[in-house]
Structures are given as C-alpha cells and as structure tokens.
Write a protein that holds these residues in place. Sequence first.
Motif, PDB file in Angstrom:
ATOM      1  N   ALA A 119      -1.326  35.938  31.202  1.00 41.35           N
ATOM      2  CA  ALA A 119      -1.042  35.989  29.673  1.00 41.35           C
ATOM      3  C   ALA A 119      -0.490  37.526  29.371  1.00 41.35           C
ATOM      4  O   ALA A 119      -1.157  38.464  29.842  1.00 41.35           O
ATOM      5  CB  ALA A 119      -1.997  35.669  28.958  1.00 41.35           C
ATOM      6  N   ASN A 120       0.543  37.599  28.615  1.00 37.59           N
ATOM      7  CA  ASN A 120       1.016  38.878  28.115  1.00 37.59           C
ATOM      8  C   ASN A 120       0.358  39.384  26.849  1.00 37.59           C
ATOM      9  O   ASN A 120       0.053  40.339  26.710  1.00 37.59           O
ATOM     10  CB  ASN A 120       2.460  38.963  27.834  1.00 37.59           C
ATOM     11  N   GLU A 121      -0.225  38.102  26.160  1.00 37.87           N
ATOM     12  CA  GLU A 121      -0.933  38.584  25.011  1.00 37.87           C
ATOM     13  C   GLU A 121      -1.987  37.290  24.988  1.00 37.87           C
ATOM     14  O   GLU A 121      -1.773  36.094  25.428  1.00 37.87           O
ATOM     15  CB  GLU A 121       0.042  38.455  23.515  1.00 37.87           C
ATOM     16  N   SER A 141     -10.332  31.993  32.696  1.00 34.96           N
ATOM     17  CA  SER A 141      -9.502  32.278  33.737  1.00 34.96           C
ATOM     18  C   SER A 141      -8.103  31.903  33.922  1.00 34.96           C
ATOM     19  O   SER A 141      -7.308  32.144  34.131  1.00 34.96           O
ATOM     20  CB  SER A 141     -10.352  31.879  35.059  1.00 34.96           C
ATOM     21  N   ASP A 142      -7.854  30.899  32.684  1.00 28.12           N
ATOM     22  CA  ASP A 142      -6.469  30.225  32.697  1.00 28.12           C
ATOM     23  C   ASP A 142      -5.407  31.551  32.203  1.00 28.12           C
ATOM     24  O   ASP A 142      -4.210  31.306  32.254  1.00 28.12           O
ATOM     25  CB  ASP A 142      -6.350  29.028  31.773  1.00 28.12           C
ATOM     26  N   VAL A 143      -5.945  32.204  31.462  1.00 26.67           N
ATOM     27  CA  VAL A 143      -5.078  33.309  30.894  1.00 26.67           C
ATOM     28  C   VAL A 143      -5.278  34.589  31.075  1.00 26.67           C
ATOM     29  O   VAL A 143      -4.418  35.534  30.846  1.00 26.67           O
ATOM     30  CB  VAL A 143      -5.125  33.123  28.957  1.00 26.67           C
ATOM     31  N   GLU A 144      -6.587  35.049  31.910  1.00 23.68           N
ATOM     32  CA  GLU A 144      -6.673  36.167  32.120  1.00 23.68           C
ATOM     33  C   GLU A 144      -5.870  37.300  32.902  1.00 23.68           C
ATOM     34  O   GLU A 144      -5.622  38.240  32.605  1.00 23.68           O
ATOM     35  CB  GLU A 144      -8.310  36.371  32.951  1.00 23.68           C
ATOM     36  N   VAL A 159       4.089  34.573  28.411  1.00 23.00           N
ATOM     37  CA  VAL A 159       2.751  33.705  28.305  1.00 23.00           C
ATOM     38  C   VAL A 159       1.793  34.391  27.134  1.00 23.00           C
ATOM     39  O   VAL A 159       1.310  35.411  27.354  1.00 23.00           O
ATOM     40  CB  VAL A 159       1.924  33.552  29.658  1.00 23.00           C
ATOM     41  N   CYS A 160       1.573  33.367  26.104  1.00 22.99           N
ATOM     42  CA  CYS A 160       0.610  33.820  25.022  1.00 22.99           C
ATOM     43  C   CYS A 160      -0.608  32.863  25.342  1.00 22.99           C
ATOM     44  O   CYS A 160      -0.281  31.584  25.369  1.00 22.99           O
ATOM     45  CB  CYS A 160       1.203  33.642  23.631  1.00 22.99           C
ATOM     46  N   GLY A 161      -1.546  33.288  25.532  1.00 18.33           N
ATOM     47  CA  GLY A 161      -2.871  32.656  25.704  1.00 18.33           C
ATOM     48  C   GLY A 161      -3.464  32.222  24.367  1.00 18.33           C
ATOM     49  O   GLY A 161      -3.867  33.493  23.791  1.00 18.33           O
ATOM     50  N   LEU A 162      -3.748  31.245  24.117  1.00 20.92           N
ATOM     51  CA  LEU A 162      -4.189  30.895  22.699  1.00 20.92           C
ATOM     52  C   LEU A 162      -5.685  30.117  23.216  1.00 20.92           C
ATOM     53  O   LEU A 162      -5.967  29.070  23.657  1.00 20.92           O
ATOM     54  CB  LEU A 162      -3.539  29.518  22.186  1.00 20.92           C
ATOM     55  N   LEU A 163      -6.840  31.293  22.818  1.00 20.54           N
ATOM     56  CA  LEU A 163      -8.014  31.002  23.525  1.00 20.54           C
ATOM     57  C   LEU A 163      -9.005  30.878  22.208  1.00 20.54           C
ATOM     58  O   LEU A 163      -9.148  31.504  21.286  1.00 20.54           O
ATOM     59  CB  LEU A 163      -8.368  32.359  24.049  1.00 20.54           C
ATOM     60  N   ARG A 188      11.436  32.829  28.713  1.00 22.50           N
ATOM     61  CA  ARG A 188      10.874  31.807  27.683  1.00 22.50           C
ATOM     62  C   ARG A 188       9.580  32.099  26.970  1.00 22.50           C
ATOM     63  O   ARG A 188       8.816  32.822  27.651  1.00 22.50           O
ATOM     64  CB  ARG A 188      10.992  30.312  28.057  1.00 22.50           C
ATOM     65  N   THR A 189       9.092  31.473  26.057  1.00 22.95           N
ATOM     66  CA  THR A 189       8.154  31.632  25.501  1.00 22.95           C
ATOM     67  C   THR A 189       6.888  30.542  25.910  1.00 22.95           C
ATOM     68  O   THR A 189       7.523  29.335  25.588  1.00 22.95           O
ATOM     69  CB  THR A 189       8.041  31.652  23.703  1.00 22.95           C
ATOM     70  N   VAL A 190       5.707  30.813  26.477  1.00 21.38           N
ATOM     71  CA  VAL A 190       4.977  29.890  26.668  1.00 21.38           C
ATOM     72  C   VAL A 190       3.636  29.936  25.900  1.00 21.38           C
ATOM     73  O   VAL A 190       2.975  31.128  25.966  1.00 21.38           O
ATOM     74  CB  VAL A 190       4.662  30.242  28.202  1.00 21.38           C
ATOM     75  N   LEU A 191       3.292  28.857  25.357  1.00 20.54           N
ATOM     76  CA  LEU A 191       2.004  29.029  24.582  1.00 20.54           C
ATOM     77  C   LEU A 191       1.223  28.157  25.277  1.00 20.54           C
ATOM     78  O   LEU A 191       1.315  26.757  25.414  1.00 20.54           O
ATOM     79  CB  LEU A 191       2.351  28.494  23.127  1.00 20.54           C
ATOM     80  N   LEU A 192       0.132  28.802  25.692  1.00 20.87           N
ATOM     81  CA  LEU A 192      -1.062  27.952  26.591  1.00 20.87           C
ATOM     82  C   LEU A 192      -2.225  28.136  25.925  1.00 20.87           C
ATOM     83  O   LEU A 192      -3.001  28.990  25.652  1.00 20.87           O
ATOM     84  CB  LEU A 192      -1.219  28.663  27.800  1.00 20.87           C
ATOM     85  N   ALA A 193      -2.427  26.988  25.190  1.00 20.01           N
ATOM     86  CA  ALA A 193      -3.808  26.767  24.675  1.00 20.01           C
ATOM     87  C   ALA A 193      -4.929  26.244  25.620  1.00 20.01           C
ATOM     88  O   ALA A 193      -4.813  25.334  26.560  1.00 20.01           O
ATOM     89  CB  ALA A 193      -3.775  25.682  23.409  1.00 20.01           C
TER      90      ALA A 193
END
Length: 289
Positions: free
Chosen positions: A198-200, A192-195, A29-33, A182-187
């Motif tokens: 997210a791996n990155e 708190s959605d990514v804290e 999971v990559c958090g796009l913050l 898989r690669t997950v890009l979460l914008a």
Amino acid sequence: MEIKFENISKSYRRRYALRDFSATLGDGVCGLLGANGAGKTTLISILVGLNRPDSGRITVDGADVKTLGREFLAKIGYLPQYPEFYRNFTVADFLDYMSALKGIPAAEGRRRADELLKIVNLSDAKEKKIGALSGGMRQRVGIAQAMLSDPAILILDEPTAGLDPQERIRFRNLISRFSKDRTVLLATHIVSDVEFIANEVVILKEGRLICKDSPRVLERGCAGLVWTVTLPEDADLAPFDRSIISNMQRGENGVMLRIVSRAKPHPGAVPAEPNLEDVFLAHFGEAGL
C-alpha cells in the motif's frame, strides 16, 4: 485520478456505519484497514453505487459521481467481499458473459480475457467449470473479471479472506501488478495484505476515519508504544492479561512478549521498532490505548 470523499455518513437503525468520513485517494494502492464492522464494506458499496449515503458526496477529479453516473461506473472494476460465481460456467464462458455485461465487444473481451488469464496463471483452467476450482483460483477469476474493462479504479473488498498463505501472497502480488497507473482500493482486516504493497493506509474504526498516511509514517507515529520483554519460562503471565500483546514466542531463553503500551510494561522491557500490525493493535486492541 483523484477520488474525494466529503463528509460521508450512513446509518442503519440509528447506528452509524460511517460518520463524517472525508479522505482523498490518488493513484496507487490504498489499504482500507479496519476490524470487522468498521464501515469498510459500507464505504465501498456507496462508492460503487450499491448504496446511498445519508449525507456527503464523492467527487472524481472534481466532478460529482452522481452527475457522472454511468460514466463513472464504467471506470470501476469491482470484486465484492462475497462474489457470486456461476459454478456451472467454464472460466472462459464466465469471462465472456462478464465482458458482455460490461459492454465490451466479444472479440476484444476474449482477447482481454486471454491476457488476464495468463497474468493470473489460469490459462490452463480456461475450460474448467468454476465450481471445480479452489477458493484461491476463484478469487483469481474474480480479479480477472474486475480487470476486463481495464478500469481506472479497482476496488477489492476482503479479497484474501479464507485463502491459504501461498494464495494470499500470489493475490497480493497481482494487486501490485495491477496498480500501475490506476487507483486500487483494497479493503481488509488482514494487516499483511497491505503492509508491503500500500502507498497509503486508511484506518477506519466504528465508521470514523482514525488516520490516513503511508505505512511507514503510521509506524513512526507509534514510536515509543512498542516493547519487547523476555521472561523466564515459568514466569507468571497473569499481570499481562490486560496488555495488548502482538506476539508471544517461547524459545531457549524463555518467553518473549511483544507489547503495545504507552507505559513501560515491565522493568525489563526494551523499546522495539513498530510495524503496521502494532499500529492496528494500538487502535483496535482489547485494552485500547
């Protein structure tokens, strides 16, 4: 799978939405913050082929996505920020329709839909019309359709906006579950959605890459910038009006302030352990650092 963005720029009416964005994403999971308007949706729209960059390129495992074309798009599952649902469709009919659009054979699509509805806890809602579902249930239908083709890349644009806390937690857990292999890009602009999943984290500000690393490394980078101070109940808080306050809490001992600041904000302030919200405020707080 490795997704590499190389010097991506995009402008609208002479204003940059993205400027020289470069980053490499891997599995997990990559958090796009970033704040609203930071360029998150523009970046995603370019990745999924809805928009073209003014300059730069994107490669997947070394191959340019322009050359890959449909082969690349077939690897993507996408839930846009404002998904359009056919409200008069039942959940089952909608997933059948989306399977057909994705080129999935009917029997396989129904089997996959049943599996996913069980995972997202919507099996009992299979014959309900989408217009009768709550916002959280519709978002779960949305992630189910994104997962129909078992994509290698899952892209979610502000998926929890408007959800209540329980649905937000449920959705966050689903993202973690679907991130395996898989690669997950979460914008999102909701920290708190990514804290915790997210791996990155990639932080965008005004179209530029500010930083990219694991949440814990980013937090350590804010060491010495976070303070707490407890003031008397009747204390004058006016001196803190221009401070970046991440939390203010009244209790038996007075008013506790959590402040993001390079300098010690008060003689009684003591250092505190940074969290990802502090990192976000260090970059986006009104006063700035």
